[in-house]
Design an enzyme around this catalytic site. Sequence first.
Site, short mmCIF file in Angstrom:
data_model
loop_
_atom_site.label_atom_id
_atom_site.label_comp_id
_atom_site.label_asym_id
_atom_site.label_seq_id
_atom_site.Cartn_x
_atom_site.Cartn_y
_atom_site.Cartn_z
N GLU A 90 -5.35 9.10 -13.69
CA GLU A 90 -6.42 8.00 -13.25
C GLU A 90 -7.19 9.11 -13.22
O GLU A 90 -7.79 9.45 -12.36
CB GLU A 90 -5.89 7.16 -12.28
CG GLU A 90 -4.75 6.25 -13.11
CD GLU A 90 -4.13 5.42 -11.77
OE1 GLU A 90 -5.21 4.76 -11.13
OE2 GLU A 90 -3.42 4.50 -11.64
N CYS A 110 0.63 12.73 -5.20
CA CYS A 110 0.01 12.87 -4.37
C CYS A 110 0.89 13.44 -3.26
O CYS A 110 1.79 12.36 -3.29
CB CYS A 110 -1.35 11.84 -3.94
SG CYS A 110 -2.02 12.72 -2.24
N GLY A 162 -4.62 12.21 -5.38
CA GLY A 162 -4.94 13.38 -5.00
C GLY A 162 -4.98 13.20 -3.32
O GLY A 162 -5.97 12.77 -3.50
N GLU A 163 -4.95 14.70 -2.70
CA GLU A 163 -5.89 15.01 -2.02
C GLU A 163 -6.88 15.86 -2.08
O GLU A 163 -6.50 17.39 -2.33
CB GLU A 163 -4.85 15.07 -0.66
CG GLU A 163 -5.34 16.11 0.51
CD GLU A 163 -6.94 15.61 0.72
OE1 GLU A 163 -6.73 13.79 1.31
OE2 GLU A 163 -8.06 15.82 1.72
N SER A 194 -13.32 12.90 -0.44
CA SER A 194 -13.07 12.41 0.38
C SER A 194 -11.53 12.66 0.86
O SER A 194 -10.85 12.65 -0.04
CB SER A 194 -12.31 10.39 0.28
OG SER A 194 -11.19 9.75 0.91
N SER A 217 -10.93 9.11 5.42
CA SER A 217 -9.72 8.24 5.27
C SER A 217 -9.89 8.03 7.39
O SER A 217 -8.16 8.92 7.43
CB SER A 217 -8.94 7.73 4.56
OG SER A 217 -9.29 8.42 3.10
N HIS A 219 -8.52 4.41 8.61
CA HIS A 219 -7.71 3.96 8.75
C HIS A 219 -7.32 3.22 9.66
O HIS A 219 -6.50 1.62 9.89
CB HIS A 219 -6.93 3.90 7.59
CG HIS A 219 -6.91 4.54 6.20
ND1 HIS A 219 -8.68 3.64 5.85
CD2 HIS A 219 -7.19 5.15 5.10
CE1 HIS A 219 -8.18 4.55 4.30
NE2 HIS A 219 -7.66 5.09 4.56
N ASN A 293 -6.74 -3.38 -1.07
CA ASN A 293 -6.09 -3.86 -2.86
C ASN A 293 -4.47 -3.60 -2.51
O ASN A 293 -3.50 -2.64 -2.39
CB ASN A 293 -6.58 -2.92 -4.02
CG ASN A 293 -7.43 -2.63 -4.25
OD1 ASN A 293 -8.06 -3.90 -4.75
ND2 ASN A 293 -7.97 -1.82 -4.54
N CYS A 336 -5.76 2.87 -6.44
CA CYS A 336 -5.64 3.96 -6.40
C CYS A 336 -3.64 4.07 -7.52
O CYS A 336 -3.11 3.82 -6.28
CB CYS A 336 -5.62 4.68 -5.04
SG CYS A 336 -6.52 3.85 -4.34
N1 SAH Z 1 -6.42 11.64 -0.28
C1 SAH Z 1 -7.82 11.40 -0.37
C2 SAH Z 1 -8.37 10.44 -1.35
C3 SAH Z 1 -7.47 9.41 -2.25
S1 SAH Z 1 -7.88 8.16 -1.54
C4 SAH Z 1 -8.25 10.04 0.90
O1 SAH Z 1 -7.01 9.82 1.18
O2 SAH Z 1 -9.12 10.02 1.65
C5 SAH Z 1 -9.04 7.60 -1.69
C6 SAH Z 1 -9.34 5.99 -0.11
O3 SAH Z 1 -8.87 4.99 -1.05
C7 SAH Z 1 -9.06 7.00 0.50
O4 SAH Z 1 -9.31 5.78 1.38
C8 SAH Z 1 -7.62 6.02 0.60
O5 SAH Z 1 -7.26 5.50 1.98
C9 SAH Z 1 -7.76 4.40 0.27
N2 SAH Z 1 -6.28 3.96 -0.38
C10 SAH Z 1 -5.43 3.96 -1.23
N3 SAH Z 1 -5.10 3.08 -1.53
C11 SAH Z 1 -5.82 2.14 -1.04
C12 SAH Z 1 -5.26 1.18 -1.28
N4 SAH Z 1 -4.42 -0.19 -1.82
N5 SAH Z 1 -6.57 0.12 -1.43
C13 SAH Z 1 -7.68 0.38 -1.25
N6 SAH Z 1 -7.65 1.31 -0.91
C14 SAH Z 1 -7.01 1.77 -0.86
#
Ligand code: SAH
Length: 348
Positions: A90, A110, A162-163, A194, A217, A219, A293, A336
């Site tokens: 994506e 991922c 992905g990371e 990120s 991230s 959280h 989301n 994502c």
């Molecule tokens: N792996 C990296 C980058 C990809 S995720 C990371 O973890 O930062 C990018 C951001 O989107 C991260 O902060 C992740 O936690 C967040 N994310 C993942 N799923 C989500 C969702 N369903 N709603 C909102 N943010 C989400």
Amino acid sequence: MISLYNFTLPKLEEHLVARGEKKYRATQLFKWIYEKRVTSFDEMSDVSKKFRDVLNAEYEIKKPSIFVKQTSKDGTIKLLLELEDGNKIETVLMRYNYGNVACVTSEVGCNMGCSFCASGLLKKKRALEVKELVGQILVLDDLLALEGNNERISHVVVMGTGEPFDNYDNVMDFIRILNHPYGFAIGARHITVSTCGIVPKIYDYAKEGLQINLAISLHAPNNEIRNRIMQINHTYPIEKVMEAVKYYEKTAGRRVTFEYILLKGINDSKENAIKLAKLIKGTLAYVNLIPYNSVNEMKYSRSDEKSVHQFLDTLMKNGVTATIRKEFGTDIDAACGQLRAKNEQKEI
Ligand code: SAH
């Protein structure tokens, strides 16, 4: 075939010199593929016929193809791109008032296993090559070109599936190509990576001497909650992340952004906000609150408006700068990994 999109400029110079070509050829090629965006070697009019024959025989400049394209009412475009081996990834284009932002995927699937994230529904198959990272920007720029406003991608966030720190070297080469004046010429401060918090890589990143933004991230305000929702926290707990952030601030001279998804009843109470403020006190960090989301397969739901504002106010009152992330493309599987996950399910 060797893809030119896999090389940073210094690496291309080295590669060409090693095969007996002139070093300046690398700059010539870079300008053709990134400034002028030619799609065939024969258009490279200042390159000798002899060298063009070599390029045609052994090299390629191929982009991923568009498998699905979704356009949101707000102009957001979400693409499912097909790679040469059939894997799909994506890529998203968001239109902020300050520019066109690309949200780039760094791996096919991922393995980080965050329990709220749709990307992790499909385990990592492989890392992306540099050409596949670069390809995402090229394809989005092609779509912008069709709109006829003479616009290109101006900002890049490596926040797709992905990371990025699990594919560190390729992501760094990609960033060098984005940032190079003969590459995409996108300013370092317009690029954000990120990470979920792979601590040793935060140290490496701090030492790169680049001015790129780093988002983490987080959280959760403590290990108890973070362990529950992010597997990576068992390997690199919060205190290690905070130490790395302080090192980064000192070494790179930059502040980080903490991303914080608000999950109803999990991490969104006033008490959580106070704990978070305490945790990040002593850093220059700034908090980006993310409305969750919802993902069908998952048990979480987004915090209600009132809790979001209470959380924001509590952070501010406790001396932390914070904003709420603007949402895009909510009508087109914006979360994502959702589009890809949906597509794979259809295929099964
Ligand atoms: N792996 C990296 C980058 C990809 S995720 C990371 O973890 O930062 C990018 C951001 O989107 C991260 O902060 C992740 O936690 C967040 N994310 C993942 N799923 C989500 C969702 N369903 N709603 C909102 N943010 C989400």
